[in-house]
Design an enzyme around this catalytic site. Sequence first.
Site, PDB file in Angstrom:
ATOM      1  CG  ASP A  40      -1.907   1.071   1.300  1.00 27.08           C
ATOM      2  OD1 ASP A  40      -1.637   2.166   0.744  1.00 27.08           O
ATOM      3  OD2 ASP A  40      -2.976   0.863   1.902  1.00 27.08           O
ATOM      4  CB  VAL A  41       1.653   3.830  -2.599  1.00 29.73           C
ATOM      5  CG1 VAL A  41       2.023   2.815  -3.666  1.00 29.73           C
ATOM      6  CG2 VAL A  41       0.283   4.443  -2.901  1.00 29.73           C
ATOM      7  CG  ASN A 101      -1.225   4.397 -12.456  1.00 31.67           C
ATOM      8  OD1 ASN A 101      -1.885   5.124 -13.200  1.00 31.67           O
ATOM      9  ND2 ASN A 101      -1.657   3.203 -12.040  1.00 31.67           N
ATOM     10  CE1 TYR A 134      -8.896  10.954  -8.608  1.00 29.93           C
ATOM     11  CE2 TYR A 134      -9.647  12.689 -10.074  1.00 29.93           C
ATOM     12  CZ  TYR A 134      -8.972  11.501  -9.872  1.00 29.93           C
ATOM     13  OH  TYR A 134      -8.371  10.854 -10.930  1.00 29.93           O
ATOM     14  CE  LYS A 166      -5.245  11.693  -9.193  1.00 29.43           C
ATOM     15  NZ  LYS A 166      -4.162  10.700  -9.275  1.00 29.43           N
ATOM     16  CB  THR A 187     -10.054   2.673 -15.474  1.00 28.82           C
ATOM     17  OG1 THR A 187     -10.364   3.864 -14.740  1.00 28.82           O
ATOM     18  CG2 THR A 187      -9.011   2.990 -16.541  1.00 28.82           C
TER      19      THR A 187
HETATM   20  P1  NAD Z   1      -7.992   1.794 -11.388  1.00 28.57           P
HETATM   21  O1  NAD Z   1      -8.876   1.872 -10.197  1.00 28.57           O
HETATM   22  O2  NAD Z   1      -8.431   0.986 -12.557  1.00 28.57           O
HETATM   23  O3  NAD Z   1      -6.537   1.315 -10.961  1.00 28.57           O
HETATM   24  C1  NAD Z   1      -5.916   1.869  -9.831  1.00 28.57           C
HETATM   25  C2  NAD Z   1      -5.049   0.801  -9.180  1.00 28.57           C
HETATM   26  O4  NAD Z   1      -4.372   1.416  -8.068  1.00 28.57           O
HETATM   27  C3  NAD Z   1      -5.861  -0.379  -8.624  1.00 28.57           C
HETATM   28  O5  NAD Z   1      -5.298  -1.601  -9.047  1.00 28.57           O
HETATM   29  C4  NAD Z   1      -5.771  -0.196  -7.105  1.00 28.57           C
HETATM   30  O6  NAD Z   1      -5.789  -1.422  -6.383  1.00 28.57           O
HETATM   31  C5  NAD Z   1      -4.434   0.523  -6.966  1.00 28.57           C
HETATM   32  N1  NAD Z   1      -4.323   1.299  -5.722  1.00 28.57           N
HETATM   33  C6  NAD Z   1      -5.204   2.214  -5.246  1.00 28.57           C
HETATM   34  N2  NAD Z   1      -4.774   2.689  -4.075  1.00 28.57           N
HETATM   35  C7  NAD Z   1      -3.603   2.075  -3.788  1.00 28.57           C
HETATM   36  C8  NAD Z   1      -2.691   2.150  -2.711  1.00 28.57           C
HETATM   37  N3  NAD Z   1      -2.885   2.966  -1.675  1.00 28.57           N
HETATM   38  N4  NAD Z   1      -1.570   1.376  -2.761  1.00 28.57           N
HETATM   39  C9  NAD Z   1      -1.349   0.536  -3.813  1.00 28.57           C
HETATM   40  N5  NAD Z   1      -2.194   0.414  -4.839  1.00 28.57           N
HETATM   41  C10 NAD Z   1      -3.307   1.181  -4.838  1.00 28.57           C
HETATM   42  O7  NAD Z   1      -7.732   3.321 -11.810  1.00 28.57           O
HETATM   43  P2  NAD Z   1      -7.171   4.022 -13.158  1.00 28.57           P
HETATM   44  O8  NAD Z   1      -8.320   4.720 -13.765  1.00 28.57           O
HETATM   45  O9  NAD Z   1      -6.324   3.113 -13.937  1.00 28.57           O
HETATM   46  O10 NAD Z   1      -6.281   5.172 -12.472  1.00 28.57           O
HETATM   47  C11 NAD Z   1      -4.888   5.205 -12.467  1.00 28.57           C
HETATM   48  C12 NAD Z   1      -4.457   6.642 -12.173  1.00 28.57           C
HETATM   49  O11 NAD Z   1      -4.947   7.508 -13.216  1.00 28.57           O
HETATM   50  C13 NAD Z   1      -5.022   7.188 -10.860  1.00 28.57           C
HETATM   51  O12 NAD Z   1      -4.034   7.961 -10.224  1.00 28.57           O
HETATM   52  C14 NAD Z   1      -6.174   8.051 -11.317  1.00 28.57           C
HETATM   53  O13 NAD Z   1      -6.483   9.065 -10.401  1.00 28.57           O
HETATM   54  C15 NAD Z   1      -5.629   8.589 -12.623  1.00 28.57           C
HETATM   55  N6  NAD Z   1      -6.650   9.084 -13.544  1.00 28.57           N
HETATM   56  C16 NAD Z   1      -7.607   8.245 -14.066  1.00 28.57           C
HETATM   57  C17 NAD Z   1      -8.558   8.769 -14.929  1.00 28.57           C
HETATM   58  C18 NAD Z   1      -9.636   7.912 -15.516  1.00 28.57           C
HETATM   59  O14 NAD Z   1     -10.574   8.448 -16.120  1.00 28.57           O
HETATM   60  N7  NAD Z   1      -9.581   6.592 -15.413  1.00 28.57           N
HETATM   61  C19 NAD Z   1      -8.533  10.123 -15.288  1.00 28.57           C
HETATM   62  C20 NAD Z   1      -7.552  10.936 -14.738  1.00 28.57           C
HETATM   63  C21 NAD Z   1      -6.616  10.407 -13.881  1.00 28.57           C
END
Ligand code: NAD
Length: 248
Positions: free
Chosen positions: A54-55, A81, A145, A149, A180
């Site tokens: 857990d980060v 990420n 959120y 960011k 996602t």
């Molecule tokens: P996702 O939920 O599909 O994947 C996120 C992953 O991070 C999951 O596998 C989860 O288990 C892991 N995770 C969460 N908290 C954690 C922690 N404390 N320690 C370790 N692992 C942890 O999400 P995604 O959409 O692929 O998002 C990835 C990144 O992109 C995130 O930072 C998100 O904020 C950013 N983002 C996503 C979008 C979008 O539309 N999907 C848009 C802008 C930014």
Amino acid sequence: MDKVALVTGAARGIGLATVKLFMEEGWRVVGVDRDAEALRDAAGEAGFTPIVADVSQPDAVARFMQEAAEQMGRIDALINNAGVADFGPIEETDFARWRRVMETNLDGVFLTSQAAIPHLKATKGAIVNIASISGLRASTLRVAYGTSKAAVIQLTLQQAAELGEYGIRANVVAPGPVRTKLAMAVHSPEIIAAYHDALPLNRYGTEREIAEAICFLASDRASFITGQCLAADGGFEGTGIGLPALRG
Ligand code: NAD
């Protein structure tokens, strides 16, 4: 090439797409995620080295960084990420909810980057943080959120300013909407329609399109680029009021 990337949130979504692209480009990859089962499945399928952690937990970060460096021998790129999304009105965002978002999205990036510094110094490596268009422009329901960011974008500039003298670059990617699990949990049909209206490209992005931006900034192709925020967002940041009307 013997380069190593450490990607957090590697079990699915944008993180997993990034892992796969790095591997296609010849990198070795260690993927960190707190979802043990999903991480093991993804690692089995894609062939990267998994570490469950857990980060947001300082002790866990120290442990996984040491484990990653020992297992891989070096770290050339850190991709912060891992992220969580929780959309709600300001008045309904209690402190526990605020902290739940901040501890992963902001504390996690700070802690993981700090722990990686000795390894990145040795390789003159790169940090790529993942923010969001919600960190560039405010909208409703994103008090935690969006603020987390925006802070990640400023943290990246701090990292670029201080770590440049070691040859470490730090950049941030601000993705637009991607379908996602994270996004689909907070994007209602109305939000999806509103994003389509607000994006010049008129569609959601793919995980792969975000991974392309991340891997570019981590690579030597970006060797003179640091302290930049690259919005991979279908044009969202560049536009304002009136786009749907003009389109019609
Ligand atoms: P996702 O939920 O599909 O994947 C996120 C992953 O991070 C999951 O596998 C989860 O288990 C892991 N995770 C969460 N908290 C954690 C922690 N404390 N320690 C370790 N692992 C942890 O999400 P995604 O959409 O692929 O998002 C990835 C990144 O992109 C995130 O930072 C998100 O904020 C950013 N983002 C996503 C979008 C979008 O539309 N999907 C848009 C802008 C930014």
